[in-house]
Design an enzyme around this catalytic site. Structure first.
Site, PDB file in Angstrom:
ATOM      1  N   ASP A 132       0.864  -1.185   0.000  1.00  0.00           N
ATOM      2  CA  ASP A 132       0.000   0.000   0.000  1.00  0.00           C
ATOM      3  C   ASP A 132       0.901   1.235   0.000  1.00  0.00           C
ATOM      4  O   ASP A 132       1.709   1.423   0.904  1.00  0.00           O
ATOM      5  CB  ASP A 132      -0.904   0.000   1.239  1.00  0.00           C
ATOM      6  CG  ASP A 132      -1.980   1.073   1.166  1.00  0.00           C
ATOM      7  OD1 ASP A 132      -1.677   2.178   0.693  1.00  0.00           O
ATOM      8  OD2 ASP A 132      -3.118   0.788   1.580  1.00  0.00           O
TER       9      ASP A 132
ATOM     10  N   ASN B 247      -2.101  13.005  -5.194  1.00  0.00           N
ATOM     11  CA  ASN B 247      -3.216  13.351  -6.080  1.00  0.00           C
ATOM     12  C   ASN B 247      -3.804  14.708  -5.735  1.00  0.00           C
ATOM     13  O   ASN B 247      -4.108  15.525  -6.616  1.00  0.00           O
ATOM     14  CB  ASN B 247      -4.308  12.283  -5.990  1.00  0.00           C
ATOM     15  CG  ASN B 247      -4.060  11.128  -6.943  1.00  0.00           C
ATOM     16  OD1 ASN B 247      -3.361  11.275  -7.941  1.00  0.00           O
ATOM     17  ND2 ASN B 247      -4.614   9.977  -6.631  1.00  0.00           N
TER      18      ASN B 247
ATOM     19  N   HIS C 165      -4.284  14.387 -10.577  1.00  0.00           N
ATOM     20  CA  HIS C 165      -4.335  12.961 -10.885  1.00  0.00           C
ATOM     21  C   HIS C 165      -3.374  12.559 -11.994  1.00  0.00           C
ATOM     22  O   HIS C 165      -2.877  11.426 -12.003  1.00  0.00           O
ATOM     23  CB  HIS C 165      -5.772  12.567 -11.268  1.00  0.00           C
ATOM     24  CG  HIS C 165      -6.704  12.567 -10.099  1.00  0.00           C
ATOM     25  ND1 HIS C 165      -6.803  11.514  -9.227  1.00  0.00           N
ATOM     26  CD2 HIS C 165      -7.568  13.518  -9.644  1.00  0.00           C
ATOM     27  CE1 HIS C 165      -7.695  11.788  -8.294  1.00  0.00           C
ATOM     28  NE2 HIS C 165      -8.174  13.007  -8.515  1.00  0.00           N
TER      29      HIS C 165
ATOM     30  N   ASP D   2      -0.811   9.561 -11.580  1.00  0.00           N
ATOM     31  CA  ASP D   2      -0.671   8.410 -12.485  1.00  0.00           C
ATOM     32  C   ASP D   2       0.801   8.188 -12.850  1.00  0.00           C
ATOM     33  O   ASP D   2       1.278   7.038 -12.888  1.00  0.00           O
ATOM     34  CB  ASP D   2      -1.492   8.637 -13.749  1.00  0.00           C
ATOM     35  CG  ASP D   2      -2.994   8.596 -13.476  1.00  0.00           C
ATOM     36  OD1 ASP D   2      -3.386   8.121 -12.386  1.00  0.00           O
ATOM     37  OD2 ASP D   2      -3.757   9.026 -14.346  1.00  0.00           O
TER      38      ASP D   2
ATOM     39  N   ASP E 113      -4.051   2.448  -4.921  1.00  0.00           N
ATOM     40  CA  ASP E 113      -2.616   2.457  -4.613  1.00  0.00           C
ATOM     41  C   ASP E 113      -2.189   1.167  -3.928  1.00  0.00           C
ATOM     42  O   ASP E 113      -1.230   1.149  -3.165  1.00  0.00           O
ATOM     43  CB  ASP E 113      -2.275   3.659  -3.734  1.00  0.00           C
ATOM     44  CG  ASP E 113      -3.098   3.682  -2.443  1.00  0.00           C
ATOM     45  OD1 ASP E 113      -3.962   2.795  -2.285  1.00  0.00           O
ATOM     46  OD2 ASP E 113      -2.890   4.587  -1.621  1.00  0.00           O
TER      47      ASP E 113
END
Length: 801
Positions: free
Chosen positions: A402, A410, A415, A419, A445
């Site tokens: 994680d 973000n 975003h 990415d 994630d």
């Protein structure tokens, strides 16, 4: 000569649609005749059914009035008027249709009120409108109208009888006179009902004979014309056979004829173009030359007749060695009077469709952003690894990763940057894996790493090395550096693992522990770790409860709340929840509700309970009349959830009669921790007529202070204070003070946890209004309690001091 042939073909083609239209028209005519026969039969049946109901109700009304004349029983009079309603509504129906223009709205209202079958309503109205003056039906309607006066007289006799019985009991002569009048009415009406049915039946038979004759004529025309069309069509087929040969060579799809041994007898230009060769070269080939050798080995030896007759998709080799996929559709050909000795094949190029299918299959098992395998494919591969572990001595390690604080990336950078951050993270991680290992994206994630052939010790060392590399690496963007920090949980994939879901949840639990200990670290799952074991235990209950909600195994129970002073007009109870396990065992809420709350799933339980209770009320509307209050528990998570409040208010707005019977129980600790949300929830439900109870009162540190400010209607005293009240002392003093404060504020009190018969009288003496506990009522299924209440139920005695 050729021009004349073309003109003949053109004329034949122009005539073909006209012939088809004639053929369709004749078929439609025959179908119309059949439909009319069926519709007339259905209409006659509708009127026969209506007349039967009319006659039956009229006779039952006469019998009821006959009984009432001698008994004076109001139930007989009510039955007489109720049964007479059908003939009177039919009379009103006819009068509505006789108006100019007809009152169709009134007609439909009367035909429904008369009790006729719903499927007959339209027929009864429209047949009367269209055919009331037609032969036969005209006679039936005339007989129907002749009953009107007697029906009105019969209705008047009911009123006369009622007035006479109000003045006192009639003597025997008067009763005989009334019964004689009823007998005469019935004697006049019966022949008219017979006349109605007979006339209707004769008319239906006459129309049916006419329509059957018309259908026979239409069939004869259809047969004659079909033969003519077939003759012209056969002639046209013969004339166009030469044109078909030409079309064979000019077709856009590949075509060929094969001998049983695979020799190509004939082929067209489209197939030659598909294979990148000339038509002359193609005619010298055998089909075995076009098919990859492994496909021939897999099917049969190239001389198998059945091999070439099998339709499906096949691979063909082009002249330069490339593979093309074609849809192979084969059928045997036979000359007149001979057995099949050729195979005709259509070959449609589907190579592009195959490429698209491969792309779709890849997308179904891979994540679009990172290109990694997705959760579905992770589960499949993990299942294969578990199967390997169960077959032999090999073990693997599964890592649950994680990314820490990815949401911050973000939120601060957007975003698109998030990415790019994930793709860079994946690339770094992938570079550290060995042959046989794989990496997949579980979602968001979260990632899964499978270390092939690594036991837990080796896997822990490997992931610590990878984790160290990631921690020392950063993602640079716009002058900022964002480290690749992540929390990792490991579990060994060995023969003792229950299943794939268990492995994922165990690795998730270990990852959760790593986050709880401060993030950016690696932790391995161990049954001996109490924190991990607790999380696994809670996860199991959450999974079980979610499945129980989906499969309707979360059951509604109820426990009565008993008045201690004046008797109450209705039933009062609290709804409790039980979970039936897959093995049939019934689990109390204490086993699963805490786990649902820890994982933020309590709102799902509250919503299910509310919907289940409202569903029971919808199924038993009479229960609301006997219900004083139904108590439903609401968790702290639901209080703070605006969507849940919207769900509650929407259901209450659709059921205003139910709202006044509902009482929502909110725990003291839940309200104190969410005062603003609690106030908003309480105001919304009380505005719609619901009541609110403060549950577990006394368990908080400032109970009396909050009681003054919270607009609740009921105070439920925590069982910890009630359990030992018989011993006197502080518990008795506390409960007495709670009762006094509640009474001063105008709130009712309920004492929970009554476990002995001696406790209720003591509670009554100190002013408690209601009591609840196993000593008074053991919880039972809600549906059973509703059924008991509907049957009269059990009257609870008042607990006197």
């Amino acid at each position: 000569m050729d021009d004349e042939i073309d003109r003949g073909h053109a004329r034949a083609l122009r005539r073909l649609p006209g012939r088809a239209y004639w053929l369709i028209g004749l078929v439609a005519l025959g179908m119309l005749g059949a439909w009319l026969v069926l519709e007339i039969q259905a209409s006659v049946t509708a009127y026969v059914n209506a007349e039967g109901l009319w006659s039956k109700m009229q006779k039952q009304s006469v019998l009821a009035m006959y009984r009432y004349s001698g008994s004076g029983d109001p139930r007989d009079l009510a039955e007489a008027r109720q049964t007479l309603r059908t003939p009177l509504e039919d009379l009103a129906l006819r009068q509505a249709l006789d108006r100019d223009p007809p009152d169709l709205e009134a007609a439909y209202r009367h035909v429904r009120a008369a009790g006729n079958r719903p499927e007959d309503h339209d027929r009864l109205i429209w047949v009367y409108r269209l055919l009331a003056d037609a032969p036969y039906l005209r006679d039936s309607v005339r007989a129907w109208r002749r009953t009107d006066a007697d029906l009105r007289t019969q209705a008047g006799i009911a009123d006369e009888l009622e007035a006479r019985w109000r003045r006192g009991t009639p003597d025997a002569d008067e009763i005989a006179a009334y019964r004689s009048r009823l007998y005469e009415i019935n004697a006049r009406i019966y022949p008219l009902t017979v006349e109605f049915s007979d006339s209707l039946a004769r008319g239906a038979a006459a129309i049916r004979r006419l329509l059957l004759l018309s259908s026979a004529v239409a069939f004869a025309l259809l047969a004659w014309y079909s033969l003519r069309v077939m003759q012209h069509t056969l002639r046209h087929v013969r004339e166009t056979e030469a044109e078909f040969r030409m079309a064979f060579h000019q077709a856009a799809v590949g075509m060929l004829k094969l001998a049983p041994d695979g020799r190509i007898v004939q082929a067209n230009e489209a197939l030659a173009k598909l294979l990148g060769t000339s038509l002359a070269e193609l005619r010298d080939m055998r089909v075995q030359d076009m098919v990859p050798a492994e496909d021939l080995d897999r099917t049969a030896d190239g001389a198998d007749w059945q091999q070439w007759l099998q339709s499906g998709e096949r691979r063909l080799l082009t002249r330069d060695g490339r593979v093309r996929w074609v849809r192979w559709t084969a059928s045997p050909l036979a000359r007149p009077g001979a057995s099949a000795d050729r195979i005709f094949v259509l070959l449609e190029d589907v190579s592009d469709a195959h490429a698209m299918a491969r792309e779709i299959a890849h997308q179904a098992t891979h994540d679009e952003l990172t290109g990694l395998i997705n959760r579905r494919e992770i589960g499949r591969r993990l299942g294969e690894g578990l199967a390997q572990a169960r077959r032999g001595d090999i073990v693997h390690t599964l890592a649950f990763i994680d990314v820490d604080r990815f949401k911050l990336v973000n939120d601060t950078c957007g975003h698109a940057v998030g990415d790019r951050f994930l793709r860079r993270f994946v690339n770094l991680l992938s570079e550290q894996l060995q042959g046989g290992d794989w990496l997949g994206r579980l979602g968001g994630d979260e990632f899964a790493v499978f270390l092939h052939g690594a036991d837990l010790g080796h896997g822990l060392r490997t992931m610590e090395e990878i984790h160290g590399l990631l921690s020392r690496t950063s993602f640079r963007w716009d002058g900022r550096e964002m480290p690749f920090h992540c929390s990792v949980g490991l579990v060994e994939v060995n023969a003792s693992a229950a299943d794939v879901e268990w492995l994922l949840s165990a690795a998730d639990a270990a990852c959760y522990l790593a986050k709880e200990e401060g993030r950016n670290r690696v932790r391995a799952y161990s049954d001996a770790n109490r924190a991990l074991a607790r999380r696994r235990y809670d996860l199991d209950w959450v999974t079980s409860a979610q499945a129980a909600i989906a499969e309707r195994r979360l059951l509604m129970y109820a426990q009565k709340i008993v008045p201690l002073h004046a008797p109450e007009a209705g039933l009062r109870y609290e709804v409790l929840v039980r979970m039936r396990g897959m093995d049939g065992v019934l689990h109390p809420p204490g086993e699963f509700l805490m786990a649902m709350e820890r994982f933020g799933q309590a709102t799902a339980v509250d919503g299910h309970v509310l919907d289940a209770v409202l569903g029971e009320f919808d199924r038993h509307p009479g229960h609301l009349q006997r219900l004083a209050s139904c108590h439903v528990n609401i968790s702290a998570q639901s209080i703070a959830d605006p969507a849940f409040l919207a769900r509650v208010t929407e259901r209450l707005d659709r059921r205003p009669a139910v709202a006044s019977r509902l009482c929502f129980e909110l725990t003291e600790t839940a309200m104190i921790g969410n005062l603003a949300d609690a106030r908003r929830f309480i105001d919304a439900v009380r505005e719609r007529g619901c009541r609110v109870a403060l549950d577990d009162f006394g368990s908080g540190l400032s109970s009396f202070a909050y009681l003054k400010d919270l607009p609740v209607d009921i105070v439920k005293i925590d069982s910890a204070f009630v359990r030992d009240i018989g011993k006197g002392g502080s518990d008795l003093a506390m409960v007495r003070s709670m009762a006094q404060v509640a009474r001063a504020l105008g709130k009712e009190t309920i004492a929970e946890g009554i476990e002995s018969a001696e406790t209720p009288p003591r509670l009554a003496r100190i002013g408690i209004d209601f009591a609840q506990g196993y000593a008074l009522h053991e919880p039972c299924p809600l549906e059973e309690l509703i059924r008991q209440a509907g049957a009269g139920g059990e009257a609870w005695p008042i607990m006197q001091a």
